[in-house]
Design a protein around this motif. Structure first.
Motif, short mmCIF file in Angstrom:
data_model
loop_
_atom_site.label_atom_id
_atom_site.label_comp_id
_atom_site.label_asym_id
_atom_site.label_seq_id
_atom_site.Cartn_x
_atom_site.Cartn_y
_atom_site.Cartn_z
N GLY A 65 0.83 -1.19 0.00
CA GLY A 65 0.00 0.00 0.00
C GLY A 65 0.86 1.24 0.00
N SER A 66 0.35 2.34 -0.51
CA SER A 66 1.11 3.58 -0.56
C SER A 66 0.24 4.76 -0.19
N GLU A 125 8.84 -0.21 2.68
CA GLU A 125 9.80 -0.54 1.65
C GLU A 125 10.41 0.68 0.99
N GLU A 126 9.69 1.79 1.01
CA GLU A 126 10.20 2.98 0.35
C GLU A 126 9.59 4.23 0.98
N ALA A 127 10.42 5.24 1.20
CA ALA A 127 9.95 6.54 1.70
C ALA A 127 10.72 7.62 0.96
N THR A 128 10.01 8.55 0.35
CA THR A 128 10.66 9.61 -0.43
C THR A 128 10.15 10.97 0.02
N VAL A 156 5.77 14.01 0.89
CA VAL A 156 6.33 12.77 1.43
C VAL A 156 5.47 11.61 0.96
N THR A 157 6.11 10.56 0.46
CA THR A 157 5.40 9.36 0.05
C THR A 157 5.95 8.16 0.81
#
Length: 244
Positions: free
Chosen positions: A49-50, A198-201, A224-225
Motif C-alpha cells: 500500500g502507498s 519498503e520505500e519513503a521519499t 512525502v510518500t
C-alpha cells in the motif's frame, strides 16, 4: 492527506494445492492473487500500500542587521547597544521568546573609525506575529536597519510527524485493500504478521523558500510518500463464529 491507489499483491495459502492467478496492469490499482499450498498450510494475504501527503513550512527566520561608525569604541558600542535594545524590546512586546532569537556583534577599525555591525536573528512559528514585527521595525527604524525577507523551512518535528502519518496512512490503505481481497476469497482478515516500509521519499512540493513581507508570503511545501508491505493471516469465516 491524500492516499494514492495501492498496487496489491495477495497470496492465499490454504490446505488445497490448487493454483489460481488473476493479473491486472501493475500500478493501476490491479492485484495479483496466488493460491498455493505450503508445508505448514498457512493462510496469508500479502499487500503493498502507498500514501502521499504534503505539508507547508512551519518555521521562518528573519534577520535584522544594522551598523554604525564612531571615533571611539564606547560611542559605537553605546549606539549599537541602544538599537539592539529597542529591537529586543519590540520583539518582547510581540511575545517573541528569548530562545527564539540570537544577537551577534562585530567590531573593527578602519580609516581612523570604529565600525560595529550587529545582527538579530529571529525564528518565527507564528507568521502573523512575524508580519507584525517586521512592519513595526520597518516603520520605526526605516532605513537605519535592514530587515531580511523571511526564509521558510520545515522543523524536524514537523517532518517527523509528516513521515509517521504518511506511513500510517499507507498501512491503513493496505489493510483496507487486504480486507476487500480476503472478503472476495471468502476469508476473514486476521492479525498482521509483518509490516515493512519498503520505500519513503521526500521532494520539494512548492515554491521557493523566501517571500517578501507584505507582498503575499509564499511558503514552500514538501511532499512525502511511503510504500509499505504488509502480511496478514487469513481465517475461515466459519471459524470466527463463537460456539454457543
Amino acid at each position: 492527506m491524500a492516499s494514492s491507489p495501492s498496487r496489491v499483491f495477495a497470496a492465499l495459502l490454504p490446505a488445497a494445492g490448487d493454483i489460481y492467478r488473476d493479473e491486472n496492469e501493475p500500478g493501476m490499482g490491479g492485484h495479483t492473487v496466488t493460491v498455493q499450498r505450503t508445508q505448514n498450510s498457512a493462510r496469508e494475504v500479502q499487500v503493498t500500500g502507498s500514501a502521499e501527503a504534503s505539508c507547508p513550512a512551519d518555521r521562518a527566520t528573519v534577520s535584522v542587521s544594522f551598523r554604525n561608525s564612531k571615533e571611539s569604541v564606547n560611542d559605537v558600542t553605546n549606539s549599537i547597544s541602544r538599537r539592539v535594545e529597542y529591537i529586543l524590546q519590540t520583539l518582547r512586546q510581540h511575545h517573541v521568546k528569548g530562545e527564539e532569537l540570537t544577537v551577534t556583534r562585530h567590531i573593527y577599525r578602519a580609516d581612523d573609525l570604529y565600525h560595529m555591525e550587529a545582527l538579530v536573528m529571529v525564528v518565527f512559528s507564528d507568521f502573523g506575529q512575524m508580519e507584525r514585527v517586521c512592519i513595526v521595525l520597518l516603520e520605526k527604524l526605516d532605513k537605519s536597519v535592514c530587515v531580511s525577507t523571511p526564509h521558510f523551512y520545515h522543523s524536524e518535528e514537523c517532518l517527523s510527524l509528516l513521515r509517521r502519518s504518511v506511513c500510517v496512512a499507507a498501512v491503513e490503505n493496505a489493510r483496507l485493500k487486504a480486507s476487500e481481497i480476503s472478503s472476495m476469497l471468502g476469508q476473514t482478515l486476521g492479525h498482521p504478521l509483518l509490516v515493512r516500509e519498503e520505500e519513503a521519499t521526500e521532494r520539494d512540493g512548492g515554491r521557493g523558500g523566501e517571500g517578501r513581507v507584505g507582498e503575499g508570503v509564499h511558503r514552500p511545501s514538501i511532499n512525502v510518500t511511503s510504500r509499505v508491505f504488509v502480511t496478514f493471516n487469513l481465517r475461515h469465516k466459519d471459524r470466527t463464529r463463537k460456539k454457543i
